[in-house]
Enzyme design. Structure first.
Site, PDB file in Angstrom:
ATOM      1  CE  LYS A 202      45.839  18.760  33.570  1.00  0.00           C
ATOM      2  NZ  LYS A 202      44.644  18.583  34.025  1.00  0.00           N
ATOM      3  CE  LYS A 257      46.950  15.173  33.480  1.00  0.00           C
ATOM      4  NZ  LYS A 257      45.619  15.616  33.865  1.00  0.00           N
TER       5      LYS A 257
HETATM    6  C1  PBG Z   1      41.274  17.509  33.800  1.00  0.00           C
HETATM    7  C2  PBG Z   1      42.139  16.522  33.615  1.00  0.00           C
HETATM    8  C3  PBG Z   1      42.920  15.949  32.410  1.00  0.00           C
HETATM    9  C4  PBG Z   1      43.626  15.183  32.619  1.00  0.00           C
HETATM   10  C5  PBG Z   1      43.301  14.662  33.988  1.00  0.00           C
HETATM   11  N1  PBG Z   1      42.481  15.599  34.506  1.00  0.00           N
HETATM   12  C6  PBG Z   1      42.620  16.629  31.084  1.00  0.00           C
HETATM   13  C7  PBG Z   1      42.656  18.128  30.891  1.00  0.00           C
HETATM   14  O1  PBG Z   1      43.416  18.862  31.540  1.00  0.00           O
HETATM   15  O2  PBG Z   1      42.145  18.604  29.835  1.00  0.00           O
HETATM   16  C8  PBG Z   1      44.205  14.243  31.606  1.00  0.00           C
HETATM   17  C9  PBG Z   1      44.630  12.817  31.800  1.00  0.00           C
HETATM   18  C10 PBG Z   1      44.999  12.296  30.668  1.00  0.00           C
HETATM   19  O3  PBG Z   1      45.065  12.746  29.442  1.00  0.00           O
HETATM   20  O4  PBG Z   1      45.285  11.025  30.755  1.00  0.00           O
HETATM   21  N2  PBG Z   1      41.024  18.152  34.850  1.00  0.00           N
END
Ligand code: PBG
Length: 335
Positions: A202, A257
């Site tokens: 991520k 991601k």
């Molecule tokens: C946070 C989380 C995020 C997303 C899913 N879980 C955002 C972040 O890390 O700030 C992002 C998903 C998206 O942008 O569609 N745990």
């Protein structure tokens, strides 16, 4: 050599493109509703849907509305949803303790959905950001995100979510060691069949903006960023190390991601580990397609479908997308 081919004019690449039936026979990849996970936002402020300005077509559902929406999605062939709670700001705290409330919004949604739609996969996000006043995914001390102290909370969060009905938990926080910690906690609670989807690779991405609007964590995070725990977009080998660790710690599936800007990572992960590889078409990616489509600059449906094929081509087994229901309709020719 296997690639020895006669050259033009005996070879004509356009030959197999002439007819629809021939194009469909030579087509290598296909996306179906079976490949899709629909992420949904749930609010706790009574009835009614709340629109999200930066995500055209996506709403925050009430609890009751979420049940109806998931039933409708199931009728279209969607088999799994990922739940994200919009937490009342009054319930946020520096330690995110609302995450451990067995009657918090996400647990209530999990209970209702598992009763109403027992065949639908319910994926719960394990991270503290919906619950913290600083918007970070872990505990913070003197400006630092605490790793090991956060793990203890994530373990409890995963267990209460699984007890509420999550059949898959998805740690998205990027703390080190969380997959093993969560696996141990689930096993200890006799939840051995609850699967773990690790958000393994991520990245600290600009594409999460609309999601943070949707769950109301943008203001909490303020000028802060998540670069001390999410990955540097410049790195690829590091993604493979992340995945290796998480698979070793017991992840059943791994996530890359965001999606389209990281297709190279999807491909490397799939080729290297041969494990179920998921990809998340995140909020900013969705917003780019929809924003342009709303202005008439691109064909949104076609762009959405094309992005799905890109994920399949790159090796993804499953795709999280806010367009899941739209796609399911398109794929059935019903849109
Ligand atoms: C946070 C989380 C995020 C997303 C899913 N879980 C955002 C972040 O890390 O700030 C992002 C998903 C998206 O942008 O569609 N745990």
């Amino acid at each position: 050599m296997g690639h020895a081919m006669p050259s033009f004019p005996r070879s004509r690449m356009r030959r197999t493109r002439q007819l629809p039936w021939l194009r469909s026979l030579v087509s290598e990849h296909k996306v179906t509703a079976d490949d899709l996970v629909w992420p949904i936002f749930v609010h706790g402020e009574g009835e009614g849907e709340h629109p999200i300005a930066s995500m055209p077509g996506v709403v925050r559902h009430s609890l009751g509305g979420a049940v109806e929406a998931v039933k409708a999605a199931q009728d279209l062939g969607i088999r799994a949803v990922a739940l994200f709670p919009v937490t009342d700001p009054a319930k946020k705290s520096p330690d995110g303790r609302e995450a451990l409330n067995e009657n918090n919004l996400v647990c209530r949604a999990l209970r209702e959905l598992s009763r109403a739609c027992p065949q639908v996969g319910l994926i719960a996000d394990v991270a503290l950001d919906p619950y913290t006043t600083h918007g970070h995914d872990g505990l913070v001390q003197d400006g630092r995100i605490l790793n090991d102290e956060t793990l203890v909370i994530l373990q409890k969060q995963a267990v209460i979510q699984a007890q509420a009905g999550a059949t898959m938990v998805a740690p998205s926080d990027m703390m080190d060691g969380r997959i093993g910690a969560v696996r141990d906690a689930l096993d200890e609670a006799k939840l051995t069949d609850v699967a773990i989807l690790s958000y393994a690779a991520k990245y600290a991405s600009a594409y999460y903006g609309p999601f943070r609007d949707a769950v109301g964590s943008k203001a909490n995070l303020g000028e802060g960023d998540k670069r001390t725990y999410q990955m540097d977009p410049a790195n690829t080998d590091e993604a493979l190390r992340e995945v290796a660790l998480d698979v070793d710690e017991g992840a059943d599936a791994v996530m890359v991601k965001p999606g389209l800007p990281y297709l190279d990572i999807v491909r490397r992960v799939k080729d290297t580990f041969h494990v179920p590889t998921f990809v998340y078409q995140v909020s900013g990616e969705y917003a780019m397609i929809e924003g342009a489509a709303q202005r008439g600059w691109i064909d949104g449906d076609a762009a959405l479908l094309e992005s799905m094929i890109s994920f399949k081509r790159a090796g993804a087994d499953a795709i999280f997308t806010y367009g899941a229901v739209r796609l399911a309709k398109l794929l059935r020719g019903k849109a």
